[in-house]
Design a protein around this motif. Structure first.
Motif, PDB file in Angstrom:
ATOM      1  N   TYR A  74       7.554   9.582  10.919  1.00 61.43           N
ATOM      2  CA  TYR A  74       8.069  10.650  10.072  1.00 61.43           C
ATOM      3  C   TYR A  74       9.572  10.828  10.270  1.00 61.43           C
ATOM      4  O   TYR A  74      10.342  10.957   9.307  1.00 61.43           O
ATOM      5  CB  TYR A  74       7.333  11.964  10.367  1.00 61.43           C
ATOM      6  CG  TYR A  74       7.728  13.058   9.413  1.00 61.43           C
ATOM      7  CD1 TYR A  74       7.201  13.094   8.127  1.00 61.43           C
ATOM      8  CD2 TYR A  74       8.659  14.026   9.777  1.00 61.43           C
ATOM      9  CE1 TYR A  74       7.572  14.078   7.218  1.00 61.43           C
ATOM     10  CE2 TYR A  74       9.052  15.011   8.878  1.00 61.43           C
ATOM     11  CZ  TYR A  74       8.500  15.025   7.605  1.00 61.43           C
ATOM     12  OH  TYR A  74       8.889  15.991   6.713  1.00 61.43           O
ATOM     13  N   HIS A  75       9.964  10.797  11.523  1.00 60.17           N
ATOM     14  CA  HIS A  75      11.375  10.947  11.856  1.00 60.17           C
ATOM     15  C   HIS A  75      12.226   9.863  11.165  1.00 60.17           C
ATOM     16  O   HIS A  75      13.257  10.140  10.561  1.00 60.17           O
ATOM     17  CB  HIS A  75      11.529  10.858  13.376  1.00 60.17           C
ATOM     18  CG  HIS A  75      12.868  11.261  13.879  1.00 60.17           C
ATOM     19  ND1 HIS A  75      13.044  12.170  14.895  1.00 60.17           N
ATOM     20  CD2 HIS A  75      14.108  10.885  13.508  1.00 60.17           C
ATOM     21  CE1 HIS A  75      14.324  12.340  15.119  1.00 60.17           C
ATOM     22  NE2 HIS A  75      14.998  11.560  14.304  1.00 60.17           N
ATOM     23  N   TYR A  76      11.776   8.635  11.267  1.00 59.45           N
ATOM     24  CA  TYR A  76      12.534   7.546  10.652  1.00 59.45           C
ATOM     25  C   TYR A  76      12.467   7.600   9.129  1.00 59.45           C
ATOM     26  O   TYR A  76      13.394   7.142   8.448  1.00 59.45           O
ATOM     27  CB  TYR A  76      12.024   6.185  11.157  1.00 59.45           C
ATOM     28  CG  TYR A  76      12.719   5.745  12.434  1.00 59.45           C
ATOM     29  CD1 TYR A  76      12.175   6.027  13.682  1.00 59.45           C
ATOM     30  CD2 TYR A  76      13.924   5.059  12.393  1.00 59.45           C
ATOM     31  CE1 TYR A  76      12.804   5.632  14.851  1.00 59.45           C
ATOM     32  CE2 TYR A  76      14.564   4.658  13.564  1.00 59.45           C
ATOM     33  CZ  TYR A  76      14.005   4.944  14.777  1.00 59.45           C
ATOM     34  OH  TYR A  76      14.640   4.553  15.929  1.00 59.45           O
ATOM     35  N   GLY A  77      11.377   8.134   8.600  1.00 59.45           N
ATOM     36  CA  GLY A  77      11.321   8.345   7.159  1.00 59.45           C
ATOM     37  C   GLY A  77      12.453   9.255   6.718  1.00 59.45           C
ATOM     38  O   GLY A  77      13.147   8.988   5.723  1.00 59.45           O
ATOM     39  N   ASP A  78      12.654  10.335   7.457  1.00 54.43           N
ATOM     40  CA  ASP A  78      13.786  11.222   7.172  1.00 54.43           C
ATOM     41  C   ASP A  78      15.111  10.494   7.303  1.00 54.43           C
ATOM     42  O   ASP A  78      16.003  10.630   6.456  1.00 54.43           O
ATOM     43  CB  ASP A  78      13.786  12.397   8.166  1.00 54.43           C
ATOM     44  CG  ASP A  78      12.806  13.484   7.767  1.00 54.43           C
ATOM     45  OD1 ASP A  78      12.351  13.481   6.598  1.00 54.43           O
ATOM     46  OD2 ASP A  78      12.496  14.330   8.617  1.00 54.43           O
ATOM     47  N   THR A  79      15.236   9.736   8.380  1.00 50.87           N
ATOM     48  CA  THR A  79      16.502   9.039   8.614  1.00 50.87           C
ATOM     49  C   THR A  79      16.810   8.074   7.473  1.00 50.87           C
ATOM     50  O   THR A  79      17.966   7.963   7.040  1.00 50.87           O
ATOM     51  CB  THR A  79      16.450   8.280   9.950  1.00 50.87           C
ATOM     52  OG1 THR A  79      16.191   9.209  11.004  1.00 50.87           O
ATOM     53  CG2 THR A  79      17.774   7.567  10.216  1.00 50.87           C
ATOM     54  N   ALA A 130       0.834  -1.207   0.000  1.00 53.63           N
ATOM     55  CA  ALA A 130       0.000   0.000   0.000  1.00 53.63           C
ATOM     56  C   ALA A 130       0.866   1.253   0.000  1.00 53.63           C
ATOM     57  O   ALA A 130       0.535   2.260  -0.636  1.00 53.63           O
ATOM     58  CB  ALA A 130      -0.929  -0.007   1.219  1.00 53.63           C
ATOM     59  N   ALA A 131       1.998   1.188   0.709  1.00 56.16           N
ATOM     60  CA  ALA A 131       2.857   2.369   0.836  1.00 56.16           C
ATOM     61  C   ALA A 131       3.466   2.768  -0.502  1.00 56.16           C
ATOM     62  O   ALA A 131       3.523   3.960  -0.838  1.00 56.16           O
ATOM     63  CB  ALA A 131       3.968   2.098   1.852  1.00 56.16           C
ATOM     64  N   VAL A 132       3.926   1.800  -1.275  1.00 53.11           N
ATOM     65  CA  VAL A 132       4.584   2.147  -2.542  1.00 53.11           C
ATOM     66  C   VAL A 132       3.574   2.424  -3.649  1.00 53.11           C
ATOM     67  O   VAL A 132       3.925   3.028  -4.669  1.00 53.11           O
ATOM     68  CB  VAL A 132       5.556   1.037  -3.013  1.00 53.11           C
ATOM     69  CG1 VAL A 132       6.674   0.845  -1.993  1.00 53.11           C
ATOM     70  CG2 VAL A 132       4.820  -0.269  -3.273  1.00 53.11           C
ATOM     71  N   GLU A 192       9.868   9.187  -2.329  1.00 54.95           N
ATOM     72  CA  GLU A 192       8.605   9.150  -1.581  1.00 54.95           C
ATOM     73  C   GLU A 192       8.207   7.704  -1.275  1.00 54.95           C
ATOM     74  O   GLU A 192       7.657   7.416  -0.213  1.00 54.95           O
ATOM     75  CB  GLU A 192       7.521   9.858  -2.404  1.00 54.95           C
ATOM     76  CG  GLU A 192       6.232  10.124  -1.658  1.00 54.95           C
ATOM     77  CD  GLU A 192       6.409  10.969  -0.403  1.00 54.95           C
ATOM     78  OE1 GLU A 192       7.411  11.712  -0.307  1.00 54.95           O
ATOM     79  OE2 GLU A 192       5.556  10.867   0.504  1.00 54.95           O
ATOM     80  N   GLN A 193       8.532   6.801  -2.171  1.00 56.81           N
ATOM     81  CA  GLN A 193       8.239   5.396  -1.910  1.00 56.81           C
ATOM     82  C   GLN A 193       9.072   4.867  -0.752  1.00 56.81           C
ATOM     83  O   GLN A 193       8.582   4.113   0.091  1.00 56.81           O
ATOM     84  CB  GLN A 193       8.487   4.557  -3.167  1.00 56.81           C
ATOM     85  CG  GLN A 193       7.392   4.736  -4.217  1.00 56.81           C
ATOM     86  CD  GLN A 193       7.639   3.900  -5.463  1.00 56.81           C
ATOM     87  OE1 GLN A 193       8.788   3.675  -5.850  1.00 56.81           O
ATOM     88  NE2 GLN A 193       6.565   3.440  -6.089  1.00 56.81           N
ATOM     89  N   LEU A 194      10.321   5.277  -0.690  1.00 56.24           N
ATOM     90  CA  LEU A 194      11.159   4.827   0.420  1.00 56.24           C
ATOM     91  C   LEU A 194      10.684   5.457   1.729  1.00 56.24           C
ATOM     92  O   LEU A 194      10.624   4.793   2.763  1.00 56.24           O
ATOM     93  CB  LEU A 194      12.637   5.178   0.188  1.00 56.24           C
ATOM     94  CG  LEU A 194      13.551   4.699   1.323  1.00 56.24           C
ATOM     95  CD1 LEU A 194      13.536   3.178   1.449  1.00 56.24           C
ATOM     96  CD2 LEU A 194      14.980   5.200   1.138  1.00 56.24           C
TER      97      LEU A 194
END
Lengths: 225, 225
Positions: A198-203, A90-92, A100-102
């Motif tokens: 969100y934080h880990y998305g940035d990381t 669903a995310a990708v 954005e997919q990652l």
DNA sequence: CCTACCGATCGGTAGG
DNA sequence: CCTACCGATCGGTAGG
């Protein structure tokens, strides 16, 4: 060592509930109790008596609802991997941009490990406690899941969006960070689940050395950049 | 899987060695065998008979060398944490630059988790199998170890060398990546231990958004930068 | 959903 | 370092 012991009294021969209605409910209660106990004591140290006590019945009565202790563990672990894979799909699906997919894949990964701490924790600790066939089922799903991250990163590198020496290790890094979350996260702490995700998305984007999209290639001063 | 198995024959009542000499050797052999078995089967599923068989003796004979099964586990886990802390102390002692200290701390962390996979693996999975007092010993050491990374990152942020929203989460990210290494790394793969350590050192610097040192502040295009 | 119980396992001790 | 064995535990079944 046991849990919801209502004391040894007032227990003998309580009659069954109003005729077979909440059996489905009962089963999920058993599963939830088993999950909690597996997480806190380990699968091997949890007895059918413990699980029964947690839902107010005797150990042998559990066999009216589940086939075996192994079945309880296998269900938890297989469902966990299926959910992770479905969340990732669903995310990708929502975007074509590889960054954005990652980001969304990582957010889904973190969200699951924060919201379903116990499932993830047990799923990562008790693989060796599964019977061979179930272990194979879980490990093949885990391979699928890992491949999704690895191939996403490989694509990002091919498109010039990411810069890593090894997509495999970058994917392990991101996945292992998320697995760690299930060990230490608890709600009500410094971050909400959404903030954490969100934080880990940035990381994750930092880990893969993501460059901003756009026509002009940009410079940055990262190691490995 | 086992080690010094001399086979099931010629075993009955071998006299003790030339008077207490290699007892020290025997003890470490037992410990090594226990470690291997704890890692592959889990502490709870490993029997004293298993451990004995791995070094060529019967289960009860182990009690000439160790006090209990618990003692074996506790020793492994406490020594592991002491080693990690000592390695970290050595890593930060060599330089005053906070980036270099984080790089070396991460390299030491990764190196330990790659070289001592089994110790790290068991140490992270079997905390709940320890008796309370030993569990406290391990957890307090773990807190010390985590604090070293967190405070290092906090200092880097204060000095303007790093840029993170939460030093705590950044430190967990780095530590959890390393823990993950002990699950999947094996020698003879894509990377040597040293290459892996260097790679993760870079990744740690990416995670904390490290800027290059120097008089002129530099720009980069990282998220959270 | 219960009690009674089987068959097997295990950590550790006794005694040599 | 061994055999014999204790005391306790556990998953699952029988039979109601």
């Amino acid at each position: 060592m046991s849990t919801a012991q209502g004391g040894p009294y007032e227990r003998a021969h309580r009659p069954t509930r109003p005729e077979g209605a909440p059996t489905v409910d009962r089963r999920s209660a058993i599963r939830q109790a088993a999950l909690r106990l597996f997480a806190s004591q380990g699968y091997r140290s949890t007895t059918m008596t413990d699980i029964g006590a947690a839902v107010g019945i005797r150990g042998p009565s559990l066999y009216k609802h589940v086939a075996s202790k192994h079945e309880l563990l296998a269900e938890i672990m297989i469902d966990t991997m299926d959910q992770l894979i479905a969340d990732n799909a669903a995310a990708v699906a929502g975007t074509d941009d590889v960054r954005e997919q990652l980001r969304r894949s990582t957010e889904a990964h973190i969200r699951y490990h924060a919201r379903h701490r116990l499932e993830a924790f047990v799923g990562n600790r008790e693989i060796g406690s599964l019977e061979q066939a179930d272990q194979d089922r879980v490990l093949s799903r885990r391979s699928d899941y890992e491949r999704r991250f690895r191939e996403l990163i490989e694509r990002g590198v091919a498109e010039g969006a990411f810069c890593v020496r090894s997509a495999r290790i970058a994917s392990y890094s991101i996945l292992d960070m998320g697995i760690g979350v299930s060990s230490w996260f608890h709600e009500g702490g410094e971050f909400s689940v959404d903030q954490l995700a969100y934080h880990y998305g940035d990381t994750a984007l930092r880990i893969v050395g993501a460059r901003h999209p756009g026509p002009a290639p940009q410079e940055h001063d990262l190691p490995l950049g």
